[in-house]
Write an enzyme that holds these catalytic residues in place. Structure first.
Site, PDB file in Angstrom:
ATOM      1  N   SER A   1     -25.003 -74.424   8.503  1.00 21.62           N
ATOM      2  CA  SER A   1     -25.729 -76.022   8.486  1.00 21.62           C
ATOM      3  C   SER A   1     -26.755 -76.572   9.667  1.00 21.62           C
ATOM      4  O   SER A   1     -26.416 -77.812  10.146  1.00 21.62           O
ATOM      5  CB  SER A   1     -24.205 -76.383   9.471  1.00 21.62           C
ATOM      6  OG  SER A   1     -24.180 -75.375  10.570  1.00 21.62           O
TER       7      SER A   1
ATOM      8  N   ASN B   1     -15.811 -72.505  18.050  1.00 23.62           N
ATOM      9  CA  ASN B   1     -14.426 -73.354  17.591  1.00 23.62           C
ATOM     10  C   ASN B   1     -14.447 -74.342  18.506  1.00 23.62           C
ATOM     11  O   ASN B   1     -14.487 -75.661  19.151  1.00 23.62           O
ATOM     12  CB  ASN B   1     -13.266 -72.717  17.441  1.00 23.62           C
ATOM     13  CG  ASN B   1     -13.488 -71.949  15.948  1.00 23.62           C
ATOM     14  OD1 ASN B   1     -14.745 -71.567  15.576  1.00 23.62           O
ATOM     15  ND2 ASN B   1     -12.805 -70.583  16.594  1.00 23.62           N
TER      16      ASN B   1
ATOM     17  N   THR C   1     -13.196-123.387   2.856  1.00 22.50           N
ATOM     18  CA  THR C   1     -12.042-122.303   2.496  1.00 22.50           C
ATOM     19  C   THR C   1     -12.400-122.196   0.622  1.00 22.50           C
ATOM     20  O   THR C   1     -12.534-122.815   0.242  1.00 22.50           O
ATOM     21  CB  THR C   1     -11.070-122.753   2.379  1.00 22.50           C
ATOM     22  OG1 THR C   1     -10.359-123.882   2.438  1.00 22.50           O
ATOM     23  CG2 THR C   1     -10.678-123.156   4.113  1.00 22.50           C
ATOM     24  N   HIS C   2     -12.009-121.006   0.079  1.00 21.96           N
ATOM     25  CA  HIS C   2     -11.953-120.065  -1.099  1.00 21.96           C
ATOM     26  C   HIS C   2     -13.463-120.826  -1.443  1.00 21.96           C
ATOM     27  O   HIS C   2     -13.806-120.956  -2.791  1.00 21.96           O
ATOM     28  CB  HIS C   2     -11.022-121.738  -1.338  1.00 21.96           C
ATOM     29  CG  HIS C   2      -9.695-121.221  -1.385  1.00 21.96           C
ATOM     30  ND1 HIS C   2      -8.463-120.946  -1.524  1.00 21.96           N
ATOM     31  CD2 HIS C   2      -9.404-121.921  -0.373  1.00 21.96           C
ATOM     32  CE1 HIS C   2      -7.382-120.860  -1.685  1.00 21.96           C
ATOM     33  NE2 HIS C   2      -7.306-122.012  -0.327  1.00 21.96           N
TER      34      HIS C   2
ATOM     35  N   SER D   1     -40.430-110.453  -5.815  1.00 20.72           N
ATOM     36  CA  SER D   1     -40.039-110.082  -7.763  1.00 20.72           C
ATOM     37  C   SER D   1     -41.655-109.960  -8.143  1.00 20.72           C
ATOM     38  O   SER D   1     -42.102-110.512  -7.803  1.00 20.72           O
ATOM     39  CB  SER D   1     -39.225-111.262  -8.365  1.00 20.72           C
ATOM     40  OG  SER D   1     -39.952-110.770  -9.584  1.00 20.72           O
TER      41      SER D   1
ATOM     42  N   LYS E   1     -40.149-115.785  -6.611  1.00 22.30           N
ATOM     43  CA  LYS E   1     -38.769-115.778  -5.736  1.00 22.30           C
ATOM     44  C   LYS E   1     -39.028-114.598  -4.555  1.00 22.30           C
ATOM     45  O   LYS E   1     -40.220-114.422  -3.678  1.00 22.30           O
ATOM     46  CB  LYS E   1     -38.379-114.336  -6.453  1.00 22.30           C
ATOM     47  CG  LYS E   1     -37.942-114.497  -7.957  1.00 22.30           C
ATOM     48  CD  LYS E   1     -36.480-114.924  -7.726  1.00 22.30           C
ATOM     49  CE  LYS E   1     -35.570-114.198  -8.191  1.00 22.30           C
ATOM     50  NZ  LYS E   1     -34.295-114.608  -7.672  1.00 22.30           N
TER      51      LYS E   1
ATOM     52  N   ASN F   1     -36.884-113.030  -2.312  1.00 21.41           N
ATOM     53  CA  ASN F   1     -34.874-112.532  -2.352  1.00 21.41           C
ATOM     54  C   ASN F   1     -34.333-111.837  -0.845  1.00 21.41           C
ATOM     55  O   ASN F   1     -35.244-111.438  -0.060  1.00 21.41           O
ATOM     56  CB  ASN F   1     -34.705-111.361  -3.452  1.00 21.41           C
ATOM     57  CG  ASN F   1     -35.446-112.424  -4.421  1.00 21.41           C
ATOM     58  OD1 ASN F   1     -35.186-112.778  -5.057  1.00 21.41           O
ATOM     59  ND2 ASN F   1     -35.905-110.844  -5.502  1.00 21.41           N
TER      60      ASN F   1
ATOM     61  N   GLU G   1     -29.009-107.883   0.622  1.00 22.94           N
ATOM     62  CA  GLU G   1     -28.209-107.073  -0.154  1.00 22.94           C
ATOM     63  C   GLU G   1     -27.993-105.961   0.582  1.00 22.94           C
ATOM     64  O   GLU G   1     -27.510-105.391  -0.147  1.00 22.94           O
ATOM     65  CB  GLU G   1     -28.884-107.583  -0.643  1.00 22.94           C
ATOM     66  CG  GLU G   1     -28.577-108.817  -1.741  1.00 22.94           C
ATOM     67  CD  GLU G   1     -30.265-109.591  -2.571  1.00 22.94           C
ATOM     68  OE1 GLU G   1     -29.204-109.899  -3.729  1.00 22.94           O
ATOM     69  OE2 GLU G   1     -30.851-108.725  -3.005  1.00 22.94           O
TER      70      GLU G   1
ATOM     71  N   TYR H   1      -8.643 -73.775  14.077  1.00 17.47           N
ATOM     72  CA  TYR H   1     -10.155 -74.709  13.235  1.00 17.47           C
ATOM     73  C   TYR H   1     -10.392 -73.572  11.653  1.00 17.47           C
ATOM     74  O   TYR H   1      -9.831 -73.022  11.513  1.00 17.47           O
ATOM     75  CB  TYR H   1     -11.419 -73.499  13.979  1.00 17.47           C
ATOM     76  CG  TYR H   1     -12.620 -73.855  13.401  1.00 17.47           C
ATOM     77  CD1 TYR H   1     -13.657 -74.616  13.657  1.00 17.47           C
ATOM     78  CD2 TYR H   1     -13.140 -73.120  12.926  1.00 17.47           C
ATOM     79  CE1 TYR H   1     -15.040 -75.299  13.015  1.00 17.47           C
ATOM     80  CE2 TYR H   1     -14.178 -72.905  11.814  1.00 17.47           C
ATOM     81  CZ  TYR H   1     -15.052 -74.200  12.390  1.00 17.47           C
ATOM     82  OH  TYR H   1     -16.655 -74.622  11.538  1.00 17.47           O
TER      83      TYR H   1
ATOM     84  N   GLN I   1     -16.729 -78.113   9.416  1.00 16.76           N
ATOM     85  CA  GLN I   1     -18.357 -78.037  10.351  1.00 16.76           C
ATOM     86  C   GLN I   1     -18.909 -79.270   9.074  1.00 16.76           C
ATOM     87  O   GLN I   1     -19.956 -79.466   8.781  1.00 16.76           O
ATOM     88  CB  GLN I   1     -18.655 -77.052   8.951  1.00 16.76           C
ATOM     89  CG  GLN I   1     -19.871 -76.893   9.165  1.00 16.76           C
ATOM     90  CD  GLN I   1     -21.138 -75.792   9.005  1.00 16.76           C
ATOM     91  OE1 GLN I   1     -20.809 -74.153   9.340  1.00 16.76           O
ATOM     92  NE2 GLN I   1     -21.832 -75.441   7.442  1.00 16.76           N
TER      93      GLN I   1
ATOM     94  N   LYS J   1     -19.556 -83.041   9.556  1.00 22.92           N
ATOM     95  CA  LYS J   1     -21.169 -83.862   9.889  1.00 22.92           C
ATOM     96  C   LYS J   1     -22.056 -84.921   9.699  1.00 22.92           C
ATOM     97  O   LYS J   1     -22.677 -86.026  10.017  1.00 22.92           O
ATOM     98  CB  LYS J   1     -21.729 -82.308  11.231  1.00 22.92           C
ATOM     99  CG  LYS J   1     -20.650 -81.473  12.318  1.00 22.92           C
ATOM    100  CD  LYS J   1     -21.866 -80.997  12.844  1.00 22.92           C
ATOM    101  CE  LYS J   1     -20.347 -79.473  13.268  1.00 22.92           C
ATOM    102  NZ  LYS J   1     -19.294 -79.102  12.059  1.00 22.92           N
TER     103      LYS J   1
END
Ligand code: ARG
Length: 460
Positions: free
Chosen positions: A24, A111, A156-157, A278, A284, A286, A291, A318, A323, A326
């Site tokens: 690790s 541990n 709304t919506h 683009s 463009k 963007n 995003e 343990y 492990q 992480k």
């Protein structure tokens, strides 16, 4: 010298591919400074209690302190052939001071050591993350303050609803991020338990001083069940879930800023520093930063999910599976650090299309539908009745391509005699927001109070 902290019991070397698979060090090396600090405190305690010779304790602590300095100025090279960071530090120490290093691991196991390191890392990182959240909140409050006069269509919506202050909408995110901060603070409280002394799982026969170690390392208390101490990864899950919720908020903000910056909504513009172009469409610009942050929230959820699934079937105490907490944990923390920093810059770069916001309310007077209904209520109609009449007026105007403000009073009176000349001033966004009077509403007085409250709170 071997690069393991064990081996006496083995006749054979590990299969090479398996050795690499189980190691690790490539990710837990970020725990190096915590591991050294933990070992210094442990060695001090072993010396103080007379469990190991004072001279050995001193040799260990002074050399570890030097190692920590070297690590901080990048002159300590972590041995990547070691199994994990705990082994790497121990082996490096043994190379420096020889057999005296063998005293260090008395009354300790990896541990409890690994949980100690993780808890220390978590406590530090939470402070960094809450600091960054504060910066983002400040950036949002600043934009709110500067644009207190801007009125936009509330949705709304995802459809036009009622006029609101842009600042009111932005402050909604400040509230959300405040909850994220609190969640992280609470998670930090639960991290603040010192596990060392649990050893492999059952504790130790040596008369150690756990409170002393806790004090040296700045922990509020010591864990009370050694089995739980080495089995518990709730604090990792706590933080990952706080981060996942934070990302939900960030992602919703991104989605909204993407919408608001489209030519269709035309409410804001994102600074070019946070956009890209683009390769084929020259026009463009963007909103890629937004995003990508929205997309990255998937990983924040996945990391939480991954640890929940990894933990759910494990018997106490343990297990090596643990492990695997992480990479996901560190990944989420790193990602959050980066994203919050980028987001603060992006918010500062936002420009508001004020002129267009004046036009929106001219073009779509249906945004005043609720104001019209409320007007009729004030004139004596029951709300449901006012609602129906307003609906009929909206439909009539839509069918005949007319603006409500263009309907003469005698025409309006055909819907209800309650209308009089005072009606026309209701078709005004500013009046609409100013008329709101409930606490927490979009009334500029309340919003300004909120801005002042946040400015003060975020200062300290
Ligand atoms: N690298 C291990 C981990 O991250 C450290 C603990 C190993 N303990 C053991 N008995 N194999 O969990």
């Amino acid at each position: 010298m071997t690069n393991k902290m064990w081996g006496g019991r083995f006749k054979q070397d590990q299969d090479l591919l398996f050795w690499k698979f189980q190691s690790s060090i490539h990710y837990d090396k970020v725990l190096a400074s915590y591991d050294i600090k933990g070992s210094i405190a442990h060695a001090k305690m072993l010396g103080k209690t007379g469990i190991i010779p004072v001279r050995a304790a001193q040799l260990i602590t002074s050399n570890l302190a030097k190692m920590l300095k070297d690590l901080e100025n990048n002159s300590f090279k972590i041995d990547l052939s070691a199994e994990d960071i705990h082994s790497a530090i121990y082996i490096a120490l043994k190379k420096k001071i020889g057999d005296a290093a063998d005293y260090l691991h008395t009354a300790r196991s990896r541990n409890d050591q690994v949980v100690l390191d993780l808890r220390m890392y978590a406590k530090d990182k939470i402070s960094v993350l809450t600091g960054l959240i504060k910066k983002l909140q400040s950036a949002l409050v600043n934009v709110s303050k500067k644009n207190i006069d801007v009125i936009i269509p509330g949705l709304t919506h995802t459809r036009h609803a009622v006029p609101i202050l842009l600042s009111h909408q932005l402050l909604a995110y400040v509230e959300m991020f405040e909850r994220d901060s609190k969640r992280l603070f609470q998670a930090r409280e639960r991290c603040d338990e010192m596990p060392l002394g649990a050893c492999a799982m059952a504790g130790t026969s040596f008369v150690i001083d756990r409170e002393y170690v806790a004090k040296l390392l700045g922990f509020k208390k010591v864990s009370q069940n050694s089995i739980d101490a080495v089995s518990d990864r709730d604090f990792v899950i706590d933080i990952l879930s706080a981060i996942a919720i934070l990302f939900m908020h960030l992602s919703r903000f991104c989605e909204e800023m993407i919408l608001f910056s489209t030519p269709e909504f035309n409410i804001i513009e994102i600074g070019e520093a946070y956009c890209t172009g683009s390769s084929i469409m020259p026009q463009k610009k963007n909103p890629d930063a937004l995003e990508l942050i929205r997309g990255t929230s998937a990983r924040a959820y996945a990391n939480l999910n991954s640890i929940m699934i990894m933990m759910k079937g494990l018997p106490l105490s343990y297990n090596r599976d643990m492990q695997l907490d992480k990479e996901e944990f560190f990944d989420s923390v790193d990602m959050t650090e980066k994203v919050l920093t980028i987001m603060s810059g992006l918010v500062k770069s936002i420009m508001i299309n004020k002129n267009n916001m004046l036009k929106v309310f001219e073009d779509d007077e249906s945004l005043f539908a609720l104001d019209i209904a409320d007007y009729l209520v004030r004139k004596g109609l029951a709300f449901a009745r006012a609602h129906t009449i307003t609906g009929k007026i909206i439909t009539y105007c839509a069918d005949n391509r007319l603006k409500i403000s263009a309907l003469p009073i005698d025409k309006l009176k055909r819907f209800t005699s309650k209308f009089d000349e005072s009606f026309y001033k209701e078709l005004d966004a500013k009046r609409s927001v100013v008329k709101k009077s409930s606490t927490g509403s979009t009334n500029p007085i309340f919003v300004r109070q909120q801005i002042n409250k946040w400015v003060k709170r975020l200062k300290d």
